[in-house]
Design a protein around this motif. Structure first.
Motif, short mmCIF file in Angstrom:
data_model
loop_
_atom_site.label_atom_id
_atom_site.label_comp_id
_atom_site.label_asym_id
_atom_site.label_seq_id
_atom_site.Cartn_x
_atom_site.Cartn_y
_atom_site.Cartn_z
N VAL A 79 0.97 -1.06 -0.10
CA VAL A 79 0.01 0.15 0.30
C VAL A 79 1.05 1.36 -0.10
O VAL A 79 0.08 2.62 -0.22
N GLY A 80 2.14 1.06 0.28
CA GLY A 80 3.17 2.55 -0.43
C GLY A 80 3.22 3.08 1.40
O GLY A 80 3.41 4.37 1.08
N SER A 81 2.96 2.11 2.34
CA SER A 81 3.44 3.24 3.87
C SER A 81 4.10 2.35 4.51
O SER A 81 4.58 2.89 5.40
N HIS A 82 5.32 1.55 3.82
CA HIS A 82 6.09 1.37 4.72
C HIS A 82 7.40 2.51 5.14
O HIS A 82 7.64 3.10 4.04
N PRO A 83 7.50 2.41 6.55
CA PRO A 83 8.50 3.62 6.96
C PRO A 83 9.93 3.40 6.51
O PRO A 83 11.07 4.84 5.32
N PRO A 111 17.58 1.72 8.33
CA PRO A 111 16.22 1.43 8.98
C PRO A 111 15.41 1.58 9.82
O PRO A 111 16.34 1.47 10.75
N THR A 112 14.42 1.87 9.86
CA THR A 112 13.52 2.46 11.10
C THR A 112 13.21 0.86 12.18
O THR A 112 13.12 0.41 12.88
N ARG A 115 15.44 -5.00 7.25
CA ARG A 115 16.19 -5.01 7.95
C ARG A 115 17.47 -3.75 6.66
O ARG A 115 18.19 -3.81 6.81
N TRP A 116 16.41 -3.16 5.89
CA TRP A 116 17.04 -2.34 4.65
C TRP A 116 16.53 -1.28 4.03
O TRP A 116 14.76 -0.93 4.93
N ARG A 117 16.67 -0.78 3.98
CA ARG A 117 16.00 0.86 4.03
C ARG A 117 16.17 1.19 1.59
O ARG A 117 17.83 0.52 1.56
N ILE A 118 15.26 0.77 1.37
CA ILE A 118 15.20 0.43 0.02
C ILE A 118 14.55 2.04 -0.51
O ILE A 118 13.45 2.60 0.40
N GLU A 140 27.85 4.08 -6.00
CA GLU A 140 28.79 4.11 -6.25
C GLU A 140 29.73 3.15 -4.46
O GLU A 140 29.73 2.27 -4.17
N GLU A 141 29.05 4.10 -3.48
CA GLU A 141 29.11 3.74 -1.77
C GLU A 141 27.75 3.92 -1.15
O GLU A 141 27.74 5.20 -0.60
N PRO A 142 27.25 2.69 -1.39
CA PRO A 142 26.31 3.02 -0.57
C PRO A 142 26.45 2.81 1.14
O PRO A 142 26.74 1.44 1.74
N PRO A 143 25.19 3.47 1.48
CA PRO A 143 24.99 3.10 2.90
C PRO A 143 25.45 1.55 2.55
O PRO A 143 24.48 0.71 2.06
N PRO A 144 25.42 1.03 4.03
CA PRO A 144 25.52 -0.79 4.09
C PRO A 144 24.19 -1.68 4.17
O PRO A 144 24.18 -2.35 3.72
N ARG A 145 23.04 -0.74 4.42
CA ARG A 145 21.55 -0.84 4.34
C ARG A 145 21.06 -0.46 3.85
O ARG A 145 19.56 -0.64 4.06
N THR A 146 21.09 -0.14 2.98
CA THR A 146 20.33 0.60 1.54
C THR A 146 20.44 0.12 0.57
O THR A 146 21.30 -0.39 -0.14
N VAL A 147 19.36 -0.31 -0.32
CA VAL A 147 19.20 -0.73 -1.79
C VAL A 147 18.27 -0.25 -2.12
O VAL A 147 17.54 0.63 -1.98
#
Length: 392
Positions: A79-83, A111-112, A115-118, A140-147
């Motif tokens: 639904v597009g509401s995941h933080p 991420p809050t 597991r990931w911030r997407i 090129e240099e993303p944070p370890p938990r960003t996709v």
């Protein structure tokens, strides 16, 4: 049903994404988040389900069971509401460097809940050159938990430095029967109508649904496909061009008028319009003049994009019509997109040559190129209709 249930006819891509989601879960459990592929590029023709696949993959990455389809995380993504999921879809003709830099800053946070911030970026091919360079630095240099999940029609639509850093997921046009089955089982569309809509939409699930369920969409398609037989004189060509441009303008107005009014009203309220208190209303509205001007600029760009997309869709319908004519002329054993107009297709096939059909198809594609280059729509479409009328 799992989150991948809406990916019709994409078994290979689904298997890849399931495997990747499982590997990502193992990497997090083992404290190896840095080993995850942090940039993905979903490609495929219109209607293949690029954004649907990206959304399903986002849910699978955040779901404890890799995309069960019924847990809270899967529902929130759907639904597009995941933080932890940021959805981006350029509403205008392009996505600016300023917007991209703001997005990069937002994506850098931890991420809050999951597991990931997407970041799910639809129509990523609309980024400007400067925005693409800003996006490249983040990939090129993303944070370890960003996709990053980028969507574009083809890998070539992204600059090579971005696509070379992404894992590419290639989707295909779903088979007609598969699309028809979805319409019949999920939307209750009669089978024959579902087959007609699936053929007419050329595998585009969203458009097939609109064709099957919306009489106005069918009527406008009929108006477009009646053009080839109406081009008997120069005046007819000009009138047909005017009709095409008018249809796209009406689509744009219908899609944007109500939305523009709501957005403008909400922004005025934010800046105090209608508030009580001496001098409060005037000062806050004046302070929001710049924001209101920016909103109007965005709305104008969005309207232009919708108009252009609507016109391009009409041109693609014409391309499909002439492709069917060419298939009949060459005796190709293929499914016709316009099976419901077979009589017209065969009549034009008999009255013209394959060479003339190819020239007409080229004229339509040239019109698309001119529109993409911001040529005046009326002029570009008139040139096309005149070429469609050319002697066979």
């Amino acid at each position: 049903m799992s989150v991948f249930g809406d990916l019709v006819g994409q078994d290979k891509a689904v298997a890849l994404l399931r495997q990747a989601a499982g590997a990502a879960a193992e990497a997090v459990a083992g404290g190896r988040g840095a080993g995850m592929t942090h940039a993905w590029l979903f490609t495929g023709p219109p209607g293949s389900g690029r954004s649907t696949a990206a959304r399903a993959f986002a849910a699978a990455l955040l779901c404890p069971d890799q995309g069960c389809g019924h847990c809270e995380a899967c529902h929130q993504v759907d639904v597009g509401s995941h933080p932890d999921v940021t959805f981006v879809r350029p509403e205008g003709l392009s996505y600016s460097v300023r917007q991209t830099r703001e997005l990069v800053l937002k994506a850098a946070g931890a991420p809050t809940l999951g597991r990931w911030r997407i970041v799910l970026f639809e129509d990523a091919d609309r980024v400007t050159e400067a925005a693409a360079n800003a996006l490249l630095k983040a990939i090129e240099e993303p944070p370890p938990r960003t996709v990053w999940l980028l969507c574009a029609p083809s890998p070539d639509d992204m600059i090579i430095t971005i696509r070379s850093r992404c894992r590419v997921v290639t989707l295909r046009t779903p088979p007609t029967e598969a699309v028809a089955n979805v319409l019949a089982t999920r939307d209750g569309v009669p089978h024959e109508t579902a087959l007609f809509a699936a053929r007419a939409a050329q595998g585009h699930i969203g458009r097939a649904r609109r064709i099957a369920l919306d009489e106005q969409v069918r009527r406008r398609r009929d108006e477009v496909l009646s053009i080839p037989r109406s081009l008997t004189g120069v005046g007819d060509c000009v009138a047909a061009a005017e009709r095409l441009v008018k249809i796209s303008t009406e689509d744009s107005d219908a899609a944007t008028t109500a939305l523009n009014e709501v957005e403008t009203s909400e922004l005025r309220k934010v800046y105090g319009e209608g508030s009580s208190g001496k001098g409060l209303n005037r000062g806050l509205v004046r302070g929001g003049a710049g924001a209101l001007k920016d909103l109007e600029s965005l709305q104008k760009s969005r309207a232009t994009r919708i108009k252009r997309d609507s016109l391009d869709l009409a041109l693609l319908d014409l391309v499909a019509f002439y492709r069917d004519v060419l298939a009949v002329q060459l005796g190709a054993v293929v499914e016709l997109a316009n099976e419901d107009r077979r009589h017209e297709v065969e009549a034009l096939a008999r009255a013209s040559s394959p060479e003339s059909t190819l020239r007409r198809t080229d004229a339509i594609m040239k019109c698309r190129e001119r529109l993409a280059a911001n040529v005046n729509p009326q002029i570009a479409v008139e040139a096309m209709t005149l070429a469609l009328r050319s002697p066979v």
